[in-house]
Design an enzyme around this catalytic site. Structure first.
Site, PDB file in Angstrom:
ATOM      1  N   CYS A   1      19.949  25.845  -1.174  1.00 37.07           N
ATOM      2  CA  CYS A   1      20.370  27.179  -1.597  1.00 37.07           C
ATOM      3  C   CYS A   1      19.551  27.666  -2.792  1.00 37.07           C
ATOM      4  O   CYS A   1      19.505  27.008  -3.832  1.00 37.07           O
ATOM      5  CB  CYS A   1      21.853  27.109  -1.967  1.00 37.07           C
ATOM      6  SG  CYS A   1      22.589  28.665  -2.425  1.00 37.07           S
TER       7      CYS A   1
ATOM      8  N   CYS B   1      27.060  25.612  -4.875  1.00 32.11           N
ATOM      9  CA  CYS B   1      26.379  26.867  -5.190  1.00 32.11           C
ATOM     10  C   CYS B   1      27.297  28.057  -4.895  1.00 32.11           C
ATOM     11  O   CYS B   1      27.325  29.031  -5.654  1.00 32.11           O
ATOM     12  CB  CYS B   1      25.090  26.982  -4.379  1.00 32.11           C
ATOM     13  SG  CYS B   1      24.116  28.434  -4.784  1.00 32.11           S
TER      14      CYS B   1
END
Length: 361
Positions: free
Chosen positions: A201, A105
């Site tokens: 995330c 991410c």
């Protein structure tokens, strides 16, 4: 960086609504700066099916930006997240590996898709990561660890590209978590007492197994005791289990530990007892090692394979096929293919980079 150096830079802050990135804005404001703030929007793929806290996050971010006279812009990276990070995660778990969505991410979204959309217009991108940087005598920028061993997030940043690192700043990286909380409470920030996110995330409270089930469903198969070959039960899918797992298996007569996955035959192998030796490895191979700053010779190092407070000593050797062998000083619990092995100098100060574990010997 000094005030003079920052004053000449266009700074973008990734403001999530959490306490860490909010204190980033405060820290920059204390230097007389008014950076532009950006809230990265990653909504649930299907809103009727997923719980999400993004509305509250945005409200918090808006309040913090307004308080310090900064403009806030919402940047939609929805399609990039689901198309890139989710694809990476599902491809890995389908193959029997143990991926880390948060690592990718950072590379693909926070310093990737965001940069393509808005970050390229700025000299620096500030985030609330617990990490630091330093410049060496040759002008090279290195990722270095935070003084808070529990919160240090260099392992999550160890796959970003060198150009991404050059643009990154971490204004709270020199603090420990309790100090950040104290600043937030002293300044009466709206989210001072807000709990840290524990999920994946950008996905809020979504459970990791539910995240996987949404895409891969279930694929039942046999659970076999490694030592005896005895069938002790059935699993719902190899992708719901990771090497070293000892909780949530649901088989009687435990404890049981996951020690091996046979993807071709859809078999989960477990070992019985308390911390069986089959759950430990000292030697493992790493491929596609990614150097953060530049390639450096490595021999005696420290490393970690999961987000924990400790750094483990090891010797590394480079193989002729380009892979790297890690020889840990002591046996390590739960080493699994697909995990990132993050490598540091011997004093666990500079982070050299990371690579994906392939084979455990």
């Amino acid at each position: 960086m000094t005030n003079d150096e920052l004053n000449d830079k266009r700074i973008a802050v990734l403001l999530s609504g959490g306490v860490d990135s909010s204190v980033v804005v405060y820290e920059l404001a204390q230097r007389g700066l008014h950076p532009d703030c950006f809230y990265i929007k990653i909504g649930p793929e299907e809103k009727e099916e997923w719980d999400c806290t993004s509305e509250e996050d945005l409200e918090m971010a808006t309040a913090v930006a307004h308080r310090y006279g900064c403009k806030l812009e919402v940047v939609d990276c929805h399609h990039e997240y689901w198309g890139q990070v989710t694809r990476y995660t599902m491809d890995k778990v389908r193959a029997g590996f143990t991926p880390n969505p948060d690592v990718m991410c950072n590379r693909l979204i926070k310093f990737g898709a965001f940069h393509e959309k808005r970050g390229k217009d700025y000299d620096l991108i500030a985030t609330g990561h617990y990490a630091q940087t330093e410049i060496d005598g040759e002008g090279r920028k290195w990722l270095t660890t935070s003084p808070d061993p529990v919160k240090d997030q260099t392992d999550f940043l160890a796959q970003i590209y060198d150009w991404q690192l050059r643009k990154a700043i971490f204004p709270i990286g020199h603090f420990e978590k309790n100090e950040v909380r104290e600043i937030a409470e002293r300044e009466h920030l709206i989210n001072a007492k807000r709990k840290d996110s524990q999920g994946i995330c950008f996905l809020g409270q979504i459970n990791y197994n539910e995240y996987i089930r949404r895409y891969l469903g279930e694929q039942p198969g046999d659970v076999i005791e490694l030592e005896t070959g005895k069938r002790i039960g059935e699993h719902r899918g190899l992708w719901f289990h990771t090497i070293g797992q000892r909780k949530g298996l649901g088989f009687g007569g435990g404890p049981w530990f996951v020690v091996k996955k046979d993807v071709a035959n859809n078999i989960l192998y477990v070992s019985h007892g308390y911390d069986p030796q089959t759950a430990y490895k000292k030697d493992f191979a790493v491929h596609d090692f990614h150097f953060l700053t530049c390639e450096v010779p490595m021999h005696r190092v420290t490393f970690k394979i999961r987000h924990t407070a400790g750094y483990l000593p090891a010797t590394v050797e480079m193989l002729d096929d380009g892979r790297m062998m890690v020889h840990a000083d002591e046996p390590i619990h739960g080493v699994a293919p697909g995990q990132f092995c993050v490598v540091y100098d011997e004093n666990h100060h500079r982070c050299y980079g990371s690579g994906e574990i392939t084979v455990c010997l």
